[in-house]
Design an enzyme around this catalytic site. Sequence first.
Site, PDB file in Angstrom:
ATOM      1  N   ASP A 239       0.813  -1.216   0.000  1.00 34.69           N
ATOM      2  CA  ASP A 239       0.000   0.000   0.000  1.00 34.69           C
ATOM      3  C   ASP A 239       0.850   1.271   0.000  1.00 34.69           C
ATOM      4  O   ASP A 239       0.312   2.373  -0.014  1.00 34.69           O
ATOM      5  CB  ASP A 239      -0.938   0.013   1.212  1.00 34.69           C
ATOM      6  CG  ASP A 239      -2.022   1.076   1.116  1.00 34.69           C
ATOM      7  OD1 ASP A 239      -2.503   1.323   0.000  1.00 34.69           O
ATOM      8  OD2 ASP A 239      -2.374   1.667   2.151  1.00 34.69           O
ATOM      9  N   SER A 263      -7.157   6.045  -0.784  1.00 37.32           N
ATOM     10  CA  SER A 263      -7.348   4.762  -1.454  1.00 37.32           C
ATOM     11  C   SER A 263      -8.817   4.367  -1.380  1.00 37.32           C
ATOM     12  O   SER A 263      -9.476   4.571  -0.357  1.00 37.32           O
ATOM     13  CB  SER A 263      -6.493   3.680  -0.793  1.00 37.32           C
ATOM     14  OG  SER A 263      -5.130   4.033  -0.815  1.00 37.32           O
ATOM     15  N   GLN A 314      -4.760  -1.178  -7.278  1.00 38.50           N
ATOM     16  CA  GLN A 314      -5.416  -0.241  -6.366  1.00 38.50           C
ATOM     17  C   GLN A 314      -6.013   0.914  -7.161  1.00 38.50           C
ATOM     18  O   GLN A 314      -5.400   1.411  -8.109  1.00 38.50           O
ATOM     19  CB  GLN A 314      -4.437   0.329  -5.340  1.00 38.50           C
ATOM     20  CG  GLN A 314      -5.087   1.274  -4.335  1.00 38.50           C
ATOM     21  CD  GLN A 314      -4.112   1.797  -3.300  1.00 38.50           C
ATOM     22  OE1 GLN A 314      -3.604   2.901  -3.414  1.00 38.50           O
ATOM     23  NE2 GLN A 314      -3.824   0.972  -2.288  1.00 38.50           N
TER      24      GLN A 314
END
Length: 338
Positions: A239, A263, A314
């Site tokens: 991440d 996100s 993502q």
Amino acid sequence: MAAQTDEEERSVQLPVAGGTRPAPADPEEAILQRSIQMEEVDSDVFIAAKEDLWKPPGQPGVFGGQTLSQSLHAALLTIEEGLVVHSFHGYFLMAGDTARNIVFHVRRMRDGKSFATRLVEARQRGQVIFISTIQFHRPEPSNGLEVAAEMPNVAGPDGLTSNRDVLLQLLADDPRNSERMRKRWQQELAAPTRAERRMAPAPEGSDPSDPVEFHWTRATGRLSDDREIHLVCLAYMSDYDMLLSAYRPWGGIYANRPSMMVSLDHSMWFHSMDFRADEWLLFQIRCVRAGGARILAFTRVWTQGGDLIFTCAQEGLARHAEPLPPPRKSPMALSAKL
């Protein structure tokens, strides 16, 4: 599944497996491993202690990589031996609060002979802040069906500039940076390092405006030999800055800061358990689409030996109060026109 009350959520203290958490001799030793620990407080209900939650400077809540990796960890704790995780799909619904424990509720959606599926809800104040579905597979032979993307030809990690060095250079070299950004970078430098990252130059001959970045990354300190811990730590590290490659055509994000960036979702596919997250891994992060105030990026991860072990996707929200200037002209595009 038993409900967790707010009072329980606030009061539970999290020991590590085998007893109370010891104070490490080195405050940076295995800090990432400590960041993903949790305690089972009821059948398939787990607590992540607020003392271990991390809010990056300037961010609205708990680091998303911590919440998604703890969700994976909770699911792993409900799986029988012999099954390995192969995919994970999650949605960020609300910012996590570092002043409260996070309660993870695991639902056993299916336990078959070859596959098992779990649904994990991360909750605070009775609300779901992150939800994920995770699937596990009992390994079986592919009988020759083997395909993998080749590792890019980039410089190895030795001698490359770390992300901390980049922040030090920004603080020292560019007086145009706002006082707010300088304070944020100082806070980042003061915080314990959970993972070390070193940016690698793109392969020779690459277009410098191509929206792709290469990072060598490893967990700081020595992790245990538990292979699942390395899977969870890799999920955590996946991440880091996944959306930033979108800004490469503009010279990077530091000169083009969005007014808001968060996100929205995170998907992962695990291809191998034959790696260590505390040894250097090559991350290739590529933006495949930016538009409508959203960025979509894909990450591939290789070991130093060239084995593709992980893929990640993502999508995130990126809002800008003012229009960006035109992207930099690509030298390759200019030479093509000539």
